[in-house]
Scaffold this motif. Structure first.
Motif, mmCIF file in Angstrom:
data_model
loop_
_atom_site.group_PDB
_atom_site.id
_atom_site.type_symbol
_atom_site.label_atom_id
_atom_site.label_comp_id
_atom_site.label_asym_id
_atom_site.label_seq_id
_atom_site.Cartn_x
_atom_site.Cartn_y
_atom_site.Cartn_z
ATOM 1 N N GLU A 161 0.854 -1.086 0.073
ATOM 2 C CA GLU A 161 0.041 0.001 0.101
ATOM 3 C C GLU A 161 0.926 1.308 -0.032
ATOM 4 O OE1 GLU A 161 -3.716 -1.873 2.885
ATOM 5 O OE2 GLU A 161 -2.269 -0.447 3.717
ATOM 6 N N PHE A 162 1.988 1.085 0.658
ATOM 7 C CA PHE A 162 2.618 2.394 0.960
ATOM 8 C C PHE A 162 3.663 2.657 -0.253
ATOM 9 C CE2 PHE A 162 6.835 4.150 2.931
ATOM 10 C CZ PHE A 162 6.447 5.494 3.097
ATOM 11 N N LYS A 163 4.125 1.402 -0.922
ATOM 12 C CA LYS A 163 4.937 1.377 -2.180
ATOM 13 C C LYS A 163 4.091 2.124 -3.343
ATOM 14 C CE LYS A 163 7.851 -1.644 -4.896
ATOM 15 N NZ LYS A 163 6.771 -1.908 -5.917
ATOM 16 N N ALA A 164 2.792 1.747 -3.304
ATOM 17 C CA ALA A 164 2.016 2.020 -4.248
ATOM 18 C C ALA A 164 1.743 3.561 -4.679
ATOM 19 C CB ALA A 164 0.575 1.501 -4.270
ATOM 20 N N ILE A 165 2.045 4.441 -3.377
ATOM 21 C CA ILE A 165 1.882 5.923 -3.460
ATOM 22 C C ILE A 165 2.687 6.474 -4.621
ATOM 23 C CG2 ILE A 165 1.998 8.030 -2.298
ATOM 24 C CD1 ILE A 165 1.620 6.561 0.294
ATOM 25 N N LYS A 166 2.145 7.118 -5.388
ATOM 26 C CA LYS A 166 2.922 8.114 -6.563
ATOM 27 C C LYS A 166 4.005 8.739 -6.163
ATOM 28 C CE LYS A 166 -1.030 8.315 -9.710
ATOM 29 N NZ LYS A 166 -1.614 9.210 -10.362
ATOM 30 N N ALA A 167 5.241 8.848 -6.797
ATOM 31 C CA ALA A 167 6.435 9.243 -6.335
ATOM 32 C C ALA A 167 6.514 10.714 -5.684
ATOM 33 C CB ALA A 167 7.269 9.374 -7.540
ATOM 34 N N ALA A 168 5.568 11.798 -6.047
ATOM 35 C CA ALA A 168 5.825 12.994 -5.847
ATOM 36 C C ALA A 168 5.054 12.879 -4.439
ATOM 37 C CB ALA A 168 5.155 13.986 -6.606
ATOM 38 N N LEU A 169 3.865 12.144 -4.171
ATOM 39 C CA LEU A 169 3.058 12.263 -3.044
ATOM 40 C C LEU A 169 3.812 11.507 -1.962
ATOM 41 C CD1 LEU A 169 0.482 12.781 -1.346
ATOM 42 C CD2 LEU A 169 -0.339 10.826 -2.423
ATOM 43 N N LEU A 170 4.586 10.183 -2.408
ATOM 44 C CA LEU A 170 5.304 9.547 -1.206
ATOM 45 C C LEU A 170 6.495 10.439 -0.691
ATOM 46 C CD1 LEU A 170 5.976 6.839 -0.017
ATOM 47 C CD2 LEU A 170 7.268 6.239 -2.018
ATOM 48 N N LYS A 171 7.244 11.153 -1.689
ATOM 49 C CA LYS A 171 8.348 12.264 -0.995
ATOM 50 C C LYS A 171 7.628 13.141 -0.064
ATOM 51 C CE LYS A 171 12.190 14.148 -0.692
ATOM 52 N NZ LYS A 171 12.703 14.983 -1.902
ATOM 53 N N GLU A 172 6.600 13.785 -0.508
ATOM 54 C CA GLU A 172 6.053 14.857 0.384
ATOM 55 C C GLU A 172 5.553 14.003 1.689
ATOM 56 O OE1 GLU A 172 5.464 18.654 1.404
ATOM 57 O OE2 GLU A 172 5.916 17.893 -0.764
ATOM 58 N N PHE A 173 4.847 12.886 1.553
ATOM 59 C CA PHE A 173 4.451 12.188 2.913
ATOM 60 C C PHE A 173 5.758 11.849 3.651
ATOM 61 C CE2 PHE A 173 2.202 7.872 4.090
ATOM 62 C CZ PHE A 173 2.107 8.329 5.239
ATOM 63 N N VAL A 174 6.737 11.394 3.217
ATOM 64 C CA VAL A 174 8.049 10.909 3.811
ATOM 65 C C VAL A 174 8.561 11.973 4.297
ATOM 66 C CG1 VAL A 174 10.489 10.143 3.624
ATOM 67 C CG2 VAL A 174 8.522 8.772 2.659
#
Length: 406
Positions: A161-174
Motif C-alpha cells: 500500500e505504501f509503495k503504491a503511492i505515486k512518487a511526488a506524493l510519497l516524497k512529500e508524505f515521507v
C-alpha cells in the motif's frame, strides 16, 4: 497457565494499557495547547492537534509491555507490525482525500511509542529520502526487497500500500513523518507541565488529580453521547480552569486518602465514649468504620498540610482551640440543669439516663457544626472527624463526667 492463556493475558494487558497510553499522551498535549488550537482523542486519529494556521498533526500512539533482557522496552524494528499498521492507517487517510498532495503538505504524521530505537533501516531510509540523500526510486526498491524478505502477509500488504503511492506524493508524505521513542513516563511529563503553569510544586498532585478526573469524565461522556471528543484552547480554559484554582487559592487543598483501618476500631477511646452514651452499640460495625474513616481523613489532611508547609503549628493550635471552645459553650448549655441538680445533692448515678440523653443531644448538635481552619471551610465529614480526633486525644467528651470514662 498454558502458553496460549499467558499470551491472551499479555495481549489483553497490552490493549488495556494501550488505551491508557493514548489518553495520557492526549492529556500531556492538552496542557501544551496554544490560543486557536484544538486537540481531539480518537477523532481524526488516536490523537490529533489542529493548529491555528490550519495545519494538522495526526498522532498514532503505540505502547508495548514487552521488554529486552536489560529491562528496557523492545526495539522498533523495520518489520514491526505497529509501525506498518500506523503507516497503513495514514496511507488510507491520504488516499481518501480529494487532493492528497495538498492534504499532506498541511499535515504532520507522528508515531509516539515507548519502544526503543536501535538500528532501523526503514527509518534510516525515510530520513535519507526526506533529506534528498536517496531518491524515490531507490526507496521503492528498498521497499520491494523488504516486502520480498517478509513472511508476514499482513505486513507485506501494508508495505505494498505504501509503495503504491505515486512518487511526488510519497516524497512529500515521507517529509512529514516523525517519530518519538522511549516515551514511557507520561505522568511525570504531565506533572512537569502542570508545574510550569502553577509554579507551586506542592500543589501539582492536587491539580493533576482534579484535571485527570475531569478529562476522563469528559472523554467518557463524549463517547457515550456521540459528540466529538475535541477540545479547543478556549474550551479548555472555560471547562477546566477550576482544576487549577486549588493551586491559586489560599484555601487548604482537601484530599481523600487511602489508609488501613485499626484492627479493632471498637477499642478506640472515642468509639468507647459513643457506645457509653448509647449513640451506637458495639454491633454497629458500619457506623464504627464510618466514624473512624472521618477521623482518619481529617488526621491525614492535617498532617499533610503541616508537612507541606500549608498549615503552621500555630494555626493548627488555633483550630483545635476554636473547636474546643465551641464544644465548651455547647457542653455548658446542655448540662446546665444537670449540673444544678448535682450541686443540689443528686448523684450522677441517679441522673444517669438523663445524662446519656443530654450527651447524645450534645453530640448531635456538635455534628451539625461546620468547622473552619485557616480560610478553609471543612465538610461535615471532616468537621465530625475533628470532633472524634479531639475525643480520642481526650480534649473533649460527651458524658457529663467524660474524663472518668474509658
Amino acid at each position: 497457565m498454558g502458553n496460549s492463556d499467558r499470551q491472551n493475558v499479555i495481549s489483553a494487558s497490552d490493549t488495556s494499557i494501550g488505551f491508557d497510553y493514548q489518553f495520557y499522551y492526549f492529556f500531556y498535549l492538552t496542557l501544551g495547547l496554544k490560543h486557536g488550537e484544538k486537540i481531539g482523542l480518537e477523532e481524526k486519529d488516536d490523537v490529533h492537534v489542529e493548529l491555528s494556521n490550519g495545519d494538522l498533526i495526526l498522532i498514532q500512539t503505540k505502547h508495548t509491555l514487552q521488554t529486552r533482557s536489560d529491562g528496557e522496552s523492545i526495539n522498533l524494528t523495520e518489520r514491526d507490525k505497529d509501525l506498518w499498521k500506523t503507516i497503513s492507517n495514514w496511507t488510507k487517510i491520504i488516499n481518501e482525500q480529494a487532493s492528497p498532495l495538498d492534504y499532506v503538505k498541511k499535515t504532520t504524521f507522528q508515531l509516539i511509542s515507548n519502544k526503543s530505537l536501535a538500528s532501523n533501516q526503514f527509518i534510516i531510509n525515510l530520513k535519507q529520502l526526506a533529506e534528498d540523500d536517496i531518491n524515490v526510486s531507490y526507496f521503492k526498491s528498498y521497499l520491494k526487497s523488504l516486502h520480498d524478505s517478509t513472511t508476514d502477509k499482513t505486513i507485506c500488504n501494508y508495505i505494498n500500500e505504501f509503495k503504491a503511492i505515486k512518487a511526488a506524493l510519497l516524497k512529500e508524505f515521507v517529509m512529514h513523518i516523525g517519530f518519538e521513542f522511549n516515551q514511557d513516563d507520561l505522568i511525570r511529563l504531565i506533572k512537569q507541565r502542570i508545574l510550569e503553569k502553577i509554579y507551586q510544586k506542592n500543589r501539582v498532585d492536587d491539580v493533576y488529580v482534579k484535571l485527570h478526573s475531569e478529562l476522563r469524565d469528559t472523554n467518557y461522556l463524549s463517547v457515550k453521547n456521540g459528540t466529538k471528543n475535541v477540545i479547543g484552547f478556549e474550551d479548555f480554559i472555560n471547562k477546566f480552569r477550576k482544576c487549577f484554582q486549588v493551586a491559586m487559592s489560599d484555601k487548604l487543598p482537601v484530599r481523600s486518602f487511602q489508609f488501613s483501618l485499626p484492627e479493632n476500631p471498637e477499642e478506640q477511646l472515642f468509639i468507647k465514649q459513643l457506645i457509653h452514651i448509647r449513640d451506637i452499640s458495639i454491633e454497629d460495625r458500619e457506623e464504627i468504620i464510618e466514624f473512624t474513616t472521618q477521623l482518619l481523613q481529617l488526621y491525614n489532611n492535617l498532617k499533610t498540610w503541616e508537612d507541606d508547609g500549608d498549615l503552621l503549628p500555630s494555626e493548627l493550635k488555633k483550630f483545635n482551640e476554636e473547636t474546643i471552645q465551641i464544644w465548651k459553650n455547647n457542653f455548658k448549655a446542655k448540662y446546665r440543669k444537670i449540673k444544678h441538680k448535682i450541686n443540689s445533692g443528686n448523684s450522677i448515678e441517679e441522673l444517669n439516663d438523663n445524662i446519656k440523653e443530654t450527651a447524645v443531644s450534645l453530640l448531635d448538635e456538635m455534628r451539625n457544626k461546620i468547622l473552619k481552619i485557616d480560610d478553609t471551610i471543612l465538610s461535615t465529614e471532616l468537621s465530625n472527624g475533628h470532633l472524634y480526633l479531639l475525643t480520642e486525644s481526650q480534649e473533649i467528651g460527651w458524658q457529663y463526667d467524660w474524663k472518668k470514662t474509658e
